[in-house]
Design an enzyme around this catalytic site. Structure first.
Site, PDB file in Angstrom:
ATOM      1  N   ALA A  45      11.978 -14.000 -14.659  1.00  8.18           N
ATOM      2  CA  ALA A  45      12.991 -14.993 -14.323  1.00  8.18           C
ATOM      3  C   ALA A  45      13.761 -15.280 -15.608  1.00  8.18           C
ATOM      4  O   ALA A  45      13.237 -15.090 -16.709  1.00  8.18           O
ATOM      5  CB  ALA A  45      12.313 -16.251 -13.802  1.00  8.18           C
ATOM      6  N   GLU A  92       6.390 -10.149 -10.182  1.00 10.85           N
ATOM      7  CA  GLU A  92       6.196 -10.852  -8.905  1.00 10.85           C
ATOM      8  C   GLU A  92       7.150 -10.321  -7.833  1.00 10.85           C
ATOM      9  O   GLU A  92       6.810 -10.271  -6.655  1.00 10.85           O
ATOM     10  CB  GLU A  92       6.396 -12.358  -9.108  1.00 10.85           C
ATOM     11  CG  GLU A  92       5.261 -12.980  -9.915  1.00 10.85           C
ATOM     12  CD  GLU A  92       5.591 -14.368 -10.427  1.00 10.85           C
ATOM     13  OE1 GLU A  92       6.650 -14.528 -11.076  1.00 10.85           O
ATOM     14  OE2 GLU A  92       4.797 -15.292 -10.196  1.00 10.85           O
ATOM     15  N   GLY A 131       8.553 -12.910 -13.304  1.00  9.89           N
ATOM     16  CA  GLY A 131       9.186 -12.854 -11.984  1.00  9.89           C
ATOM     17  C   GLY A 131       9.531 -11.434 -11.559  1.00  9.89           C
ATOM     18  O   GLY A 131       9.625 -11.145 -10.362  1.00  9.89           O
ATOM     19  N   GLU A 177       3.812 -15.355 -18.688  1.00 14.47           N
ATOM     20  CA  GLU A 177       4.307 -16.746 -18.681  1.00 14.47           C
ATOM     21  C   GLU A 177       3.512 -17.674 -19.585  1.00 14.47           C
ATOM     22  O   GLU A 177       4.040 -18.667 -20.083  1.00 14.47           O
ATOM     23  CB  GLU A 177       4.302 -17.308 -17.249  1.00 14.47           C
ATOM     24  CG  GLU A 177       5.371 -16.751 -16.326  1.00 14.47           C
ATOM     25  CD  GLU A 177       4.937 -15.496 -15.577  1.00 14.47           C
ATOM     26  OE1 GLU A 177       3.942 -14.854 -15.983  1.00 14.47           O
ATOM     27  OE2 GLU A 177       5.605 -15.158 -14.578  1.00 14.47           O
TER      28      GLU A 177
HETATM   29  N1  CAA Z   1      15.107 -14.274 -19.499  1.00 15.36           N
HETATM   30  C1  CAA Z   1      16.269 -14.309 -20.175  1.00 15.36           C
HETATM   31  N2  CAA Z   1      16.660 -13.369 -21.053  1.00 15.36           N
HETATM   32  C2  CAA Z   1      15.805 -12.355 -21.288  1.00 15.36           C
HETATM   33  C3  CAA Z   1      14.562 -12.252 -20.636  1.00 15.36           C
HETATM   34  C4  CAA Z   1      14.225 -13.265 -19.695  1.00 15.36           C
HETATM   35  N3  CAA Z   1      13.089 -13.231 -18.983  1.00 15.36           N
HETATM   36  N4  CAA Z   1      13.926 -11.143 -21.088  1.00 15.36           N
HETATM   37  C5  CAA Z   1      14.759 -10.562 -21.988  1.00 15.36           C
HETATM   38  N5  CAA Z   1      15.900 -11.295 -22.098  1.00 15.36           N
HETATM   39  C6  CAA Z   1      17.047 -11.029 -22.964  1.00 15.36           C
HETATM   40  C7  CAA Z   1      16.745 -11.370 -24.417  1.00 15.36           C
HETATM   41  O1  CAA Z   1      16.935 -12.766 -24.642  1.00 15.36           O
HETATM   42  C8  CAA Z   1      17.760 -10.532 -25.141  1.00 15.36           C
HETATM   43  O2  CAA Z   1      19.017 -11.170 -25.027  1.00 15.36           O
HETATM   44  P1  CAA Z   1      19.958 -11.361 -26.374  1.00 15.36           P
HETATM   45  O3  CAA Z   1      20.305  -9.945 -26.762  1.00 15.36           O
HETATM   46  O4  CAA Z   1      21.113 -12.148 -25.853  1.00 15.36           O
HETATM   47  O5  CAA Z   1      19.108 -12.045 -27.379  1.00 15.36           O
HETATM   48  C9  CAA Z   1      17.822  -9.270 -24.286  1.00 15.36           C
HETATM   49  O6  CAA Z   1      17.308  -9.642 -23.004  1.00 15.36           O
HETATM   50  C10 CAA Z   1      16.971  -8.138 -24.822  1.00 15.36           C
HETATM   51  O7  CAA Z   1      15.666  -8.629 -25.009  1.00 15.36           O
HETATM   52  P2  CAA Z   1      14.859  -8.468 -26.385  1.00 15.36           P
HETATM   53  O8  CAA Z   1      15.797  -8.455 -27.559  1.00 15.36           O
HETATM   54  O9  CAA Z   1      13.780  -9.507 -26.406  1.00 15.36           O
HETATM   55  O10 CAA Z   1      14.251  -7.000 -26.182  1.00 15.36           O
HETATM   56  P3  CAA Z   1      12.888  -6.414 -26.781  1.00 15.36           P
HETATM   57  O11 CAA Z   1      12.900  -4.963 -26.455  1.00 15.36           O
HETATM   58  O12 CAA Z   1      12.695  -6.847 -28.195  1.00 15.36           O
HETATM   59  O13 CAA Z   1      11.710  -7.136 -25.908  1.00 15.36           O
HETATM   60  C11 CAA Z   1      10.656  -7.934 -23.892  1.00 15.36           C
HETATM   61  C12 CAA Z   1      11.618  -6.898 -24.522  1.00 15.36           C
HETATM   62  C13 CAA Z   1       9.227  -7.706 -24.409  1.00 15.36           C
HETATM   63  C14 CAA Z   1      10.695  -7.723 -22.380  1.00 15.36           C
HETATM   64  C15 CAA Z   1      11.108  -9.344 -24.264  1.00 15.36           C
HETATM   65  O14 CAA Z   1      12.504  -9.484 -23.983  1.00 15.36           O
HETATM   66  C16 CAA Z   1      10.402 -10.447 -23.530  1.00 15.36           C
HETATM   67  O15 CAA Z   1       9.278 -10.777 -23.871  1.00 15.36           O
HETATM   68  N6  CAA Z   1      11.056 -11.034 -22.483  1.00 15.36           N
HETATM   69  C17 CAA Z   1      10.505 -12.149 -21.747  1.00 15.36           C
HETATM   70  C18 CAA Z   1       9.422 -11.711 -20.771  1.00 15.36           C
HETATM   71  C19 CAA Z   1       8.870 -12.935 -20.058  1.00 15.36           C
HETATM   72  O16 CAA Z   1       8.314 -13.833 -20.658  1.00 15.36           O
HETATM   73  N7  CAA Z   1       9.010 -12.955 -18.722  1.00 15.36           N
HETATM   74  C20 CAA Z   1       8.553 -14.067 -17.911  1.00 15.36           C
HETATM   75  C21 CAA Z   1       9.700 -14.998 -17.643  1.00 15.36           C
HETATM   76  S1  CAA Z   1       9.198 -16.520 -16.882  1.00 15.36           S
HETATM   77  C22 CAA Z   1       9.025 -16.154 -15.247  1.00 15.36           C
HETATM   78  O17 CAA Z   1       9.277 -15.046 -14.805  1.00 15.36           O
HETATM   79  C23 CAA Z   1       8.561 -17.300 -14.393  1.00 15.36           C
HETATM   80  C24 CAA Z   1       8.175 -16.939 -12.997  1.00 15.36           C
HETATM   81  O18 CAA Z   1       7.006 -16.631 -12.731  1.00 15.36           O
HETATM   82  C25 CAA Z   1       9.132 -17.026 -11.924  1.00 15.36           C
END
Ligand code: CAA
Length: 257
Positions: A65, A111, A108, A131
């Site tokens: 998400a 999921e 998400g 998360e």
């Molecule tokens: N939401 C918003 N933006 C996201 C995102 C997310 N879940 N995942 C990645 N992005 C964005 C980053 O902010 C970045 O944007 P900018 O260039 O503007 O900074 C872009 O995508 C590229 O990401 P990274 O620079 O972080 O890329 P990376 O290769 O270094 O890492 C990754 C990749 C490991 C997937 C890392 O992006 C990450 O950890 N993302 C978050 C994963 C996460 O925590 N997901 C759970 C979300 S909460 C949820 O889903 C709740 C639910 O149950 C409904």
């Protein structure tokens, strides 16, 4: 409806929806989920479509998400926001739904894939529920669907310690159906979906309903449900056609009624 965040097409009876926010690793925001649901529900109602397929790109199915969208939310914002309801709406789609997953399927995104009926994973697929790193827990079914798919021990580890599964592990632990090469993952997934789309439509729909009922009922109630659906299929032209085709050694031509 014009879509800004997804690409939509159809191929041989398969309705294909592709997440298209590559710069954000296909993070699922409100606008995108509204578009995804709109497209999927349109395909679900289209008699020319037999199977639905959702995909992202090679690097990311969806990295979760959209964290930026919800970072400042209050509980009431979350309650009033239909965002997580979209995962419930996925469950209500009647036609078989395949996820073609390459790269990140996190939070998400994982999921979403688990709310689909089958998962075709590329060799680079990575499934996880990270998360806990954000100070929250999965909110779109992760604690429930993951636990049912992989069992309590592994679900605990994935959700509490951010243990991720690669594609082989996802198949081994019952989360995904098959692993395919990254270069051809979408073609392979579409081929898989085309096979499903070519089945007798009413039978495919009721098969999905009966299998999903296994997660909601006792064995006895599930068996009774299955029996009613099985008998119901004897009212379809496709049942007569399918059995006549077998007896006469010819290929069945399904009508979807
Ligand atoms: N939401 C918003 N933006 C996201 C995102 C997310 N879940 N995942 C990645 N992005 C964005 C980053 O902010 C970045 O944007 P900018 O260039 O503007 O900074 C872009 O995508 C590229 O990401 P990274 O620079 O972080 O890329 P990376 O290769 O270094 O890492 C990754 C990749 C490991 C997937 C890392 O992006 C990450 O950890 N993302 C978050 C994963 C996460 O925590 N997901 C759970 C979300 S909460 C949820 O889903 C709740 C639910 O149950 C409904």
């Amino acid at each position: 409806m014009e879509y800004a965040n997804i690409l939509v097409r159809q191929e041989q009876g398969v309705g294909i929806v592709q997440f298209n926010r590559p710069k954000a690793l296909n993070a699922l925001n409100r606008e995108m989920m509204a578009e995804v649901m709109h497209a999927l529900e349109q395909f679900d109602a289209d008699p020319g479509i037999g199977c639905l397929l959702v995909t992202g790109n090679e690097r990311a199915f969806a990295a979760g998400a959209d964290i930026k969208e919800m970072a400042q939310a209050t509980p009431v914002d979350m309650l009033n926001n239909p965002f997580i309801d979209y995962w419930d709406r996925l469950r209500r789609l009647a036609k078989p739904l395949v996820a073609a997953v390459s790269g990140f399927a996190l939070g998400g995104g994982c999921e979403f894939a688990m709310a689909c009926d089958m998962i075709v994973a590329s060799e680079s697929a990575q499934f996880g529920q990270p998360e806990i790193n954000l100070g929250v827990i999965p909110g779109a079914g992760g604690t429930q669907r993951l636990t049912r798919a992989v069992g309590k021990a592994l679900a605990m580890e994935m959700i509490l310690a951010d243990r991720r599964l690669n594609a082989d592990e996802a198949v081994r632990y019952g989360l995904a159906n098959r692993v395919v090469p990254v270069e051809s993952y979408l073609d392979e997934a579409i081929r898989f979906a085309v096979t499903i789309a070519a089945q007798a439509p009413v039978a495919a729909r009721l098969a999905k309903e009966a299998i999903n009922a296994a997660f909601e009922t006792s064995l006895q109630a599930g068996l009774a449900h299955e029996r009613r659906l099985f008998y119901l299929l004897f009212s379809t032209e496709d049942q007569k056609e399918g059995m006549d085709a077998f007896v006469n050694k010819r290929r069945a031509a399904w009508q979807g009624r």
